[in-house]
Design a protein around this motif. Structure first.
Motif, PDB file in Angstrom:
ATOM      1  N   ILE A 198      64.716  14.289 -25.306  1.00  0.00           N
ATOM      2  CA  ILE A 198      65.533  14.230 -26.556  1.00  0.00           C
ATOM      3  C   ILE A 198      66.731  13.087 -26.175  1.00  0.00           C
ATOM      4  CG2 ILE A 198      67.464  15.656 -27.516  1.00  0.00           C
ATOM      5  CD1 ILE A 198      65.301  17.647 -27.542  1.00  0.00           C
TER       6      ILE A 198
ATOM      7  N   LYS B 148      65.088  10.097 -27.527  1.00  0.00           N
ATOM      8  CA  LYS B 148      65.032   9.914 -28.810  1.00  0.00           C
ATOM      9  C   LYS B 148      66.114   9.496 -29.688  1.00  0.00           C
ATOM     10  CE  LYS B 148      63.056   9.907 -32.684  1.00  0.00           C
ATOM     11  NZ  LYS B 148      61.838   9.154 -33.251  1.00  0.00           N
TER      12      LYS B 148
ATOM     13  N   ARG C 148      62.892  21.925 -29.839  1.00  0.00           N
ATOM     14  CA  ARG C 148      62.353  20.538 -30.128  1.00  0.00           C
ATOM     15  C   ARG C 148      61.821  20.514 -31.583  1.00  0.00           C
ATOM     16  NH1 ARG C 148      59.087  21.294 -24.822  1.00  0.00           N
ATOM     17  NH2 ARG C 148      57.306  20.013 -25.593  1.00  0.00           N
TER      18      ARG C 148
ATOM     19  N   MET D  99      57.919  14.784 -30.195  1.00  0.00           N
ATOM     20  CA  MET D  99      58.367  15.899 -29.445  1.00  0.00           C
ATOM     21  C   MET D  99      57.378  16.553 -28.522  1.00  0.00           C
ATOM     22  SD  MET D  99      61.589  16.122 -29.868  1.00  0.00           S
ATOM     23  CE  MET D  99      62.796  15.410 -30.846  1.00  0.00           C
TER      24      MET D  99
ATOM     25  N   ALA E   2      62.819  17.840 -34.516  1.00  0.00           N
ATOM     26  CA  ALA E   2      62.050  17.218 -35.431  1.00  0.00           C
ATOM     27  C   ALA E   2      61.769  17.516 -36.881  1.00  0.00           C
ATOM     28  CB  ALA E   2      60.212  17.591 -34.850  1.00  0.00           C
TER      29      ALA E   2
END
Ligand SMILES: Nc1ncnc2c1ncn2[C@@H]1O[C@H](COP(=O)(O)OP(=O)(O)OP(=O)(O)O)[C@@H](O)[C@H]1O
Ligand SMILES: [Mg+2]
Length: 302
Positions: A173, A176, A142, A122, A146
């Protein structure tokens, strides 16, 4: 086995139905979106799914377990990034992760390694020793995401994960989320950014006043509700609107525009140009935002 199955799911607050008998099913490994105006009932639905708020009535199963019977087991295998910031202000960035990890009985060494890996991912490593009030709003978002991943969840609930983030952080993001999808993690996402929903969600629902009003894949919803093109005409005359109506075209009139929804934008423009003077117009691809506004209305819902 579906990741989430809801039947007649209802949440009441003092006689007010925040979630009104909704049915939906989320498959394992998909990214499923909840969209809707402020107050539609998205966060309330999320809270019932992560066993943070009891169900008033109806049935709700998460990863095959009933939320009434197995809240502890469910919480072990899901990760939650809530809409509001609930980080602990008395701890550092890194300690917010490690303390959270303890709830899941992750051994100390492993807990620290996961925290460092997630901070790295992050892009928060430099901030690891700072206190929460000292980091920016986007960094807090963030960090919350996490933290939701500390227990390596099978299902992740992201309630407005990118609100207030800069474009770099938003893209981070998204990356991810795509990576989690590749790992077959189920992702539940709420967002007010329609481009985000269009990119990330395999399927989504649009909620309004506690009810699900539309459900489907983003592209399919756009085709079904709007069509391929939107023609935006600035300051249209009443005669033009009457003509559009008579032709049976789908349209909406806003304060200063006429929006015509069609699969044949160019042809419609040509036909209108023959009859009316058009000072300014725009033909563009239909988007999920058009679907959202068309289905939930353009007035603010309060
Ligand atoms: N704890 C509560 N007590 C009373 N009413 C509540 C409570 N939580 C939510 N509500 C009400 O339930 C409705 C749905 O709220 P919810 O937070 O689920 O909306 P939302 O779709 O997440 O909206 P937003 O986009 O603003 O986050 C709202 O009218 C809200 O005022
Ligand atoms: Mg919300």
């Amino acid at each position: 086995m579906p990741a989430v199955r809801a039947e007649g799911l209802t949440k009441m607050f003092d006689g007010f139905k925040a979630v009104d008998a909704i049915d939906f099913q989320i498959e394992e490994g998909e990214c499923f979106g909840f969209l809707g105006p402020n107050g539609a009932g998205k966060s309330t639905t999320m809270r019932m799914i992560h066993c943070g708020s009891p169900v008033t009535s109806g049935k709700l199963e998460v990863l095959g377990m009933d939320v009434n019977d197995s809240p502890r087991q469910i919480k072990q295998v899901i990760g939650v990034a809530p809409q509001e910031n609930n980080l602990d202000p008395d701890f550092t960035v890194r300690r917010n992760l490690t303390v959270y990890g303890r709830y899941f009985d992750i051994p100390n060494g492993e807990c620290g390694r996961r925290a460092d890996r997630l901070l790295e991912f992050m892009q928060l490593s430099e901030k690891r020793d700072e206190m929460i009030p000292e980091i920016s709003g986007g960094m807090k978002r963030r960090l919350i995401i996490a933290r939701a991943m500390m227990n390596e969840p099978r299902m992740l609930i992201l309630d407005e994960p990118t609100t207030g983030l800069d474009p770099q952080a938003r893209h981070l993001i998204w990356e991810k989320v795509r990576e989690l999808k590749r790992q077959k993690v189920t992702v539940l996402l709420t967002t007010h950014y329609m481009d985000e929903a269009e990119r990330l969600c395999d399927r989504l629902v649009i909620m309004d006043h506690g009810k699900i009003i539309l459900e489907g894949r983003p592209r399919e919803l756009i085709d079904r509700v709007i069509g391929a093109d939107v023609l935006e005409i600035d300051v249209p005359g009443d005669e033009m609107e009457a003509y559009v109506k008579e032709r049976g075209w789908q349209y909406e009139r806003t304060i200063d525009r006429l929006l015509v929804y069609t699969d044949q934008g160019q042809r419609v423009v040509a036909e209108l140009k023959e009859r009316f003077s058009m000072s300014y117009y725009l033909i563009r691809n239909a988007t999920l935002e058009d679907v959202f506004l068309r289905s939930t209305g353009r007035a603010l819902v309060e």
